[in-house]
Scaffold this active site. Structure first.
Site, mmCIF file in Angstrom:
data_model
loop_
_atom_site.group_PDB
_atom_site.id
_atom_site.type_symbol
_atom_site.label_atom_id
_atom_site.label_comp_id
_atom_site.label_asym_id
_atom_site.label_seq_id
_atom_site.Cartn_x
_atom_site.Cartn_y
_atom_site.Cartn_z
ATOM 1 N N TYR A 134 -6.189 -12.024 14.575
ATOM 2 C CA TYR A 134 -5.829 -10.703 14.057
ATOM 3 C C TYR A 134 -6.469 -9.589 14.891
ATOM 4 O O TYR A 134 -5.824 -9.048 15.779
ATOM 5 C CB TYR A 134 -6.231 -10.592 12.576
ATOM 6 C CG TYR A 134 -5.474 -9.488 11.862
ATOM 7 C CD1 TYR A 134 -4.314 -9.771 11.147
ATOM 8 C CD2 TYR A 134 -5.889 -8.166 11.932
ATOM 9 C CE1 TYR A 134 -3.585 -8.755 10.522
ATOM 10 C CE2 TYR A 134 -5.177 -7.150 11.324
ATOM 11 C CZ TYR A 134 -4.033 -7.452 10.616
ATOM 12 O OH TYR A 134 -3.316 -6.448 10.017
ATOM 13 N N TYR A 145 0.804 -1.208 0.000
ATOM 14 C CA TYR A 145 0.000 0.000 0.000
ATOM 15 C C TYR A 145 0.846 1.269 0.000
ATOM 16 O O TYR A 145 0.425 2.302 -0.526
ATOM 17 C CB TYR A 145 -0.948 0.001 1.201
ATOM 18 C CG TYR A 145 -2.155 -0.882 1.004
ATOM 19 C CD1 TYR A 145 -3.019 -0.664 -0.060
ATOM 20 C CD2 TYR A 145 -2.440 -1.928 1.879
ATOM 21 C CE1 TYR A 145 -4.140 -1.465 -0.255
ATOM 22 C CE2 TYR A 145 -3.555 -2.740 1.694
ATOM 23 C CZ TYR A 145 -4.394 -2.508 0.625
ATOM 24 O OH TYR A 145 -5.497 -3.300 0.437
ATOM 25 N N LYS A 159 -3.187 -2.061 16.759
ATOM 26 C CA LYS A 159 -4.016 -1.193 15.925
ATOM 27 C C LYS A 159 -4.947 -0.328 16.767
ATOM 28 O O LYS A 159 -5.310 0.784 16.360
ATOM 29 C CB LYS A 159 -4.802 -2.031 14.922
ATOM 30 C CG LYS A 159 -3.926 -2.806 13.932
ATOM 31 C CD LYS A 159 -2.962 -1.908 13.181
ATOM 32 C CE LYS A 159 -2.173 -2.671 12.143
ATOM 33 N NZ LYS A 159 -1.212 -1.805 11.406
ATOM 34 N N VAL A 182 -2.248 -9.815 -0.577
ATOM 35 C CA VAL A 182 -1.150 -10.763 -0.463
ATOM 36 C C VAL A 182 0.142 -9.978 -0.270
ATOM 37 O O VAL A 182 0.541 -9.186 -1.121
ATOM 38 C CB VAL A 182 -1.049 -11.639 -1.729
ATOM 39 C CG1 VAL A 182 0.098 -12.637 -1.590
ATOM 40 C CG2 VAL A 182 -2.368 -12.364 -1.988
#
Length: 397
Positions: free
Chosen positions: A238, A56, A247, A278
């Protein structure tokens, strides 16, 4: 000079080499997509992208450059080639980015070093003052498993673990290519704290403070960091695990930064929740390769799958480009995972998840596509590249 034929060295979720021409083709393809959909290619924005060489972060830099004509300073931590081995894929991506940006007349500079360190922050500030000026947009896209804290010197290593109870589920064993059971013991309090230190929001806060103290934050500056929430199928490992705690820390610090930037500069800080992609990091997370293989098969069938460059084009053309006001959910997130979490998609993923096993996982998932995308990250199996041709591996940007 080191001319050689480069073949992939891959085992499971580890790839120890990369192909310079394949990486260059990946960057060119992403730039071409943005050129076709350019919004305003002469904005004059100055963008600092922390974590600019893959995924990203790289897609953000490409979208800002060819979508808006932004001047970019990219921070990366990548290994150049030597006489024994190729460079990392992120290094070759950066070489290719510079080649394309220079050809098209854009200002682009990069710093290769530990972005967590005070030294690299000081180098970035010096570079900004010398060639760019104030920062209009700060993109924070670091994905590192390790951080040496610049104040204490302590080394923190992140852990991908559940909290409270062991996790038992299924994953793809990427070495044997079978669906296999996996059990992960819960994290200790120290492992939780270390993961927050690496993947939380403290370093982003330090970047913003350093830029503010150097008088390098422009009026109406925008800060954006990236996160992932995903389907409930992945939450125990997660969202509700150690990464999720990190997070949460990022979210709290970004909300505080938003208030500070709004008061002092008329600016804002946001978090964009992106879809599952991925990456080498995600391949190492148990459950995730199997989940993505199923998810992509379903999203491809529905014609709604997106690569990182598609997501970043959407982020900057719909939410964070000049003159735009982002659409936020009730928690102030920008949601680019909306297609992944569509009810028809999550229902289909869950149905297949409950059925999948070693005998049928090729039928019920796009594992072949997952494998190809993983190799693409390192410049392998990229369409149009001659992998039997010798290539120069010692490149500079």
């Amino acid at each position: 000079m080191a001319v050689q034929i480069v073949k992939p060295r891959i085992r499971g979720f580890i790839c120890t080499n990369s192909h310079p021409v394949g990486c260059r083709t990946n960057v060119q393809n992403q730039a071409a997509l943005i050129k076709e959909n350019a919004i305003k290619n002469d904005s004059g924005l100055n963008a600092l992208v922390v974590g600019a060489s893959t995924g990203y972060g790289l897609a953000s830099r490409i979208a800002l450059t060819w979508g808006y004509g932004a001047n970019t300073l990219g921070l990366l931590y990548e290994r150049p080639a030597d006489e024994r081995r190729t460079a990392t894929a992120g290094y070759y991506n950066t070489v290719a980015f510079h080649q394309e940006a220079k050809r098209d007349g854009f200002l682009a500079e990069s710093l290769n070093g530990d972005a967590f360190s005070d030294e690299v922050k000081a180098q970035a500030i010096a570079q900004l003052k010398a060639k760019f000026g104030k920062v209009d947009i700060l993109v924070y896209s670091i994905a590192s498993p390790r951080r040496i804290h610049p104040r204490t010197g302590v080394t923190h290593n992140s852990e991908l673990k559940p909290i409270g109870e062991p996790y038992t589920g299924r994953t793809i064993d990427l070495n044997r290519e079978v669906v296999a059971p996996v059990t992960i013991e819960p994290a200790t309090e120290q492992e939780i704290a270390d993961t927050i230190a690496v993947m939380g929001g403290e370093d982003l806060e330090m970047w913003v403070d350093a830029l503010r103290d150097a008088d390098l934050l422009a009026p109406a500056v925008t800060v954006v960091a990236y996160t992932y929430i995903g389907s409930a199928l992945t939450w125990q490992i997660y969202k509700d695990g150690t990464i999720g705690k990190a997070k949460d820390d990022l979210k709290a610090r970004v909300d505080a930064l938003d208030e500070k930037l709004s008061d002092q500069f008329g600016g804002n800080a946001y978090i964009s929740v992106n879809k599952a992609v991925v990456t080498q990091a995600s391949a190492a997370i148990p459950v995730v390769p199997l989940y993505i293989s199923i998810l992509y098969d379903i999203m491809n069938e529905k014609g709604i799958n997106e690569a990182p460059i598609d997501q970043m084009h959407r982020l900057f053309s719909e939410h964070l480009g000049p003159g735009l006001t982002p659409t936020l959910d009730s928690e102030r997130y920008i949601r680019l995972d909306d297609r992944e979490l569509r009810q028809d998609v999550t229902d289909a993923v869950t149905e297949r998840w409950n059925k999948i096993n070693t005998d049928n996982f090729h039928e019920l998932s796009d594992y072949a596509g997952y494998r190809r995308r993983f190799r693409n990250l390192f410049g392998f199996e990229v369409e149009g590249v001659d992998y039997d041709a010798a290539v120069e591996t010692e490149l500079i940007y």
